[in-house]
Write a protein that holds these residues in place. Structure first.
Motif, mmCIF file in Angstrom:
data_model
loop_
_atom_site.group_PDB
_atom_site.id
_atom_site.type_symbol
_atom_site.label_atom_id
_atom_site.label_comp_id
_atom_site.label_asym_id
_atom_site.label_seq_id
_atom_site.Cartn_x
_atom_site.Cartn_y
_atom_site.Cartn_z
ATOM 1 N N LEU A 25 0.823 -1.197 0.000
ATOM 2 C CA LEU A 25 0.000 0.000 0.000
ATOM 3 C C LEU A 25 0.866 1.260 0.000
ATOM 4 O O LEU A 25 1.746 1.426 0.842
ATOM 5 C CB LEU A 25 -0.913 -0.011 1.222
ATOM 6 C CG LEU A 25 -2.025 1.012 1.279
ATOM 7 C CD1 LEU A 25 -2.987 0.828 0.104
ATOM 8 C CD2 LEU A 25 -2.771 0.889 2.596
ATOM 9 N N TRP A 26 0.598 2.148 -0.930
ATOM 10 C CA TRP A 26 1.396 3.359 -1.128
ATOM 11 C C TRP A 26 1.410 4.266 0.097
ATOM 12 O O TRP A 26 2.364 4.990 0.326
ATOM 13 C CB TRP A 26 0.883 4.129 -2.347
ATOM 14 C CG TRP A 26 -0.473 4.751 -2.134
ATOM 15 C CD1 TRP A 26 -1.682 4.128 -2.280
ATOM 16 C CD2 TRP A 26 -0.749 6.084 -1.722
ATOM 17 N NE1 TRP A 26 -2.695 4.996 -1.987
ATOM 18 C CE2 TRP A 26 -2.156 6.212 -1.639
ATOM 19 C CE3 TRP A 26 0.041 7.188 -1.429
ATOM 20 C CZ2 TRP A 26 -2.782 7.389 -1.267
ATOM 21 C CZ3 TRP A 26 -0.579 8.371 -1.055
ATOM 22 C CH2 TRP A 26 -1.974 8.466 -0.979
ATOM 23 N N CYS A 27 0.350 4.204 0.912
ATOM 24 C CA CYS A 27 0.228 5.109 2.060
ATOM 25 C C CYS A 27 0.358 4.374 3.388
ATOM 26 O O CYS A 27 -0.153 4.842 4.413
ATOM 27 C CB CYS A 27 -1.099 5.868 1.987
ATOM 28 S SG CYS A 27 -2.539 4.773 1.967
ATOM 29 N N THR B 213 -6.504 -0.694 -9.888
ATOM 30 C CA THR B 213 -7.077 -1.711 -8.996
ATOM 31 C C THR B 213 -6.012 -2.390 -8.161
ATOM 32 O O THR B 213 -6.164 -2.546 -6.940
ATOM 33 C CB THR B 213 -7.844 -2.757 -9.839
ATOM 34 O OG1 THR B 213 -8.812 -2.079 -10.627
ATOM 35 C CG2 THR B 213 -8.528 -3.780 -8.948
ATOM 36 N N LYS B 214 -4.928 -2.788 -8.792
ATOM 37 C CA LYS B 214 -3.840 -3.479 -8.086
ATOM 38 C C LYS B 214 -3.230 -2.579 -7.009
ATOM 39 O O LYS B 214 -2.957 -3.033 -5.888
ATOM 40 C CB LYS B 214 -2.772 -3.907 -9.101
ATOM 41 C CG LYS B 214 -1.547 -4.528 -8.512
ATOM 42 C CD LYS B 214 -0.587 -5.064 -9.556
ATOM 43 C CE LYS B 214 -0.287 -4.112 -10.668
ATOM 44 N NZ LYS B 214 0.674 -4.630 -11.643
ATOM 45 N N ASP B 215 -3.040 -1.311 -7.313
ATOM 46 C CA ASP B 215 -2.416 -0.387 -6.370
ATOM 47 C C ASP B 215 -3.345 -0.065 -5.203
ATOM 48 O O ASP B 215 -2.904 0.053 -4.063
ATOM 49 C CB ASP B 215 -1.978 0.880 -7.094
ATOM 50 C CG ASP B 215 -1.022 0.560 -8.228
ATOM 51 O OD1 ASP B 215 -0.081 -0.219 -8.000
ATOM 52 O OD2 ASP B 215 -1.228 1.063 -9.338
ATOM 53 N N ALA B 216 -4.629 0.070 -5.468
ATOM 54 C CA ALA B 216 -5.600 0.343 -4.410
ATOM 55 C C ALA B 216 -5.731 -0.842 -3.461
ATOM 56 O O ALA B 216 -6.064 -0.671 -2.283
ATOM 57 C CB ALA B 216 -6.960 0.685 -5.020
ATOM 58 N N ALA B 217 -5.454 -2.054 -3.956
ATOM 59 C CA ALA B 217 -5.579 -3.267 -3.140
ATOM 60 C C ALA B 217 -4.256 -3.668 -2.483
ATOM 61 O O ALA B 217 -4.152 -4.770 -1.931
ATOM 62 C CB ALA B 217 -6.087 -4.415 -4.010
ATOM 63 N N GLY B 218 -3.259 -2.785 -2.505
ATOM 64 C CA GLY B 218 -1.969 -3.110 -1.894
ATOM 65 C C GLY B 218 -2.120 -3.483 -0.427
ATOM 66 O O GLY B 218 -3.054 -3.052 0.252
ATOM 67 N N ARG C 76 -0.449 -3.868 3.549
ATOM 68 C CA ARG C 76 0.487 -3.202 4.447
ATOM 69 C C ARG C 76 1.784 -4.013 4.489
ATOM 70 O O ARG C 76 1.798 -5.226 4.284
ATOM 71 C CB ARG C 76 -0.104 -3.081 5.857
ATOM 72 C CG ARG C 76 -1.413 -2.323 5.905
ATOM 73 C CD ARG C 76 -1.406 -0.967 6.519
ATOM 74 N NE ARG C 76 -0.547 -0.667 7.602
ATOM 75 C CZ ARG C 76 -0.943 -0.397 8.847
ATOM 76 N NH1 ARG C 76 -2.226 -0.424 9.162
ATOM 77 N NH2 ARG C 76 -0.056 -0.074 9.761
ATOM 78 N N LEU C 77 2.885 -3.338 4.765
ATOM 79 C CA LEU C 77 4.208 -3.965 4.755
ATOM 80 C C LEU C 77 4.266 -5.217 5.620
ATOM 81 O O LEU C 77 4.783 -6.242 5.193
ATOM 82 C CB LEU C 77 5.256 -2.949 5.251
ATOM 83 C CG LEU C 77 6.680 -3.453 5.383
ATOM 84 C CD1 LEU C 77 7.250 -3.791 4.004
ATOM 85 C CD2 LEU C 77 7.557 -2.408 6.075
ATOM 86 N N TYR C 78 3.714 -5.158 6.831
ATOM 87 C CA TYR C 78 3.825 -6.291 7.741
ATOM 88 C C TYR C 78 2.808 -7.390 7.457
ATOM 89 O O TYR C 78 2.848 -8.435 8.087
ATOM 90 C CB TYR C 78 3.760 -5.801 9.193
ATOM 91 C CG TYR C 78 4.996 -4.998 9.541
ATOM 92 C CD1 TYR C 78 6.219 -5.627 9.756
ATOM 93 C CD2 TYR C 78 4.953 -3.611 9.605
ATOM 94 C CE1 TYR C 78 7.366 -4.899 10.047
ATOM 95 C CE2 TYR C 78 6.095 -2.868 9.890
ATOM 96 C CZ TYR C 78 7.287 -3.528 10.104
ATOM 97 O OH TYR C 78 8.419 -2.795 10.393
#
Length: 183
Positions: A148-150, A168-173, A175-177
């Motif tokens: 997720l970008w944010c 769509t792919k970017d919005a569904a990212g 979280r890092l953990y």
């Protein structure tokens, strides 16, 4: 030609500033030379694929990376301007989850080396941007992951005052953990 390879906030991510030769007819610079970049950039990797992307102002792509077959990327902008970001997603790295960002544009001719094991993303700041990048591994959609970008755990300071346009792919990212990271 005299390209300068400079450090960023992440030691493995490099900013490349080429020597640009200009005259009344235009400009010329060397965008890649294995002899000159050498181990400072590709660390012995071979580039196997070139990609070309065009996107409108406000489009944000990423943070993308591949598991099992991670890609190194040498990124440059040939039209417009972007803010480019790399995030260390190697679980065993002392810099896991840290990020580095830089402005790349057709005007500054800079490039960034994003090594394997790093997620990559950018936001388009100009009306339109076209990016080229060389990769050290082929693109395998089934191995691609997106953070997720944010993600507040990463805390990227995107230089935007607008809601970015996400695919769509970017919005569904994830979280890092929660994401599948690279061992």
């Amino acid at each position: 030609m005299g390209n300068k390879v400079m450090a960023t906030a992440l030691p493995e991510v490099k900013l490349i500033e080429p020597e640009v030769f200009c005259d009344e007819f235009g400009f010329c610079f060397e965008s890649f030379s294995e002899d000159e970049f050498g181990d400072d950039v590709s660390l012995g990797f071979n580039f196997v694929q070139d990609r070309h992307l065009r996107a409108a102002r406000g489009v944000l792509r990423g943070l993308h990376y591949q598991v099992q077959r991670p890609q190194g990327r040498l990124v440059q902008v040939v039209v417009g301007e972007i803010f480019d970001v790399a995030v260390d997603v190697r679980l065993n790295s002392p810099n896991f989850g840290k990020w580095s960002g830089t402005y790349l544009s057709a005007a500054n001719h800079r490039q960034v080396w994003v090594p394997p094991g790093f997620a990559h993303g950018f936001v388009v700041l100009s009306e339109m941007a076209e990016c080229l990048w060389k990769t050290t591994e082929y693109w395998f959609p089934e191995l691609e992951r997106c953070i997720l970008w944010c993600d507040p755990d990463i805390g990227i300071e995107w230089p935007i005052d607008f809601e970015p346009i996400l695919g769509t792919k970017d919005a569904a990212g994830r979280r890092l953990y929660e994401a599948e990271n690279i061992a």
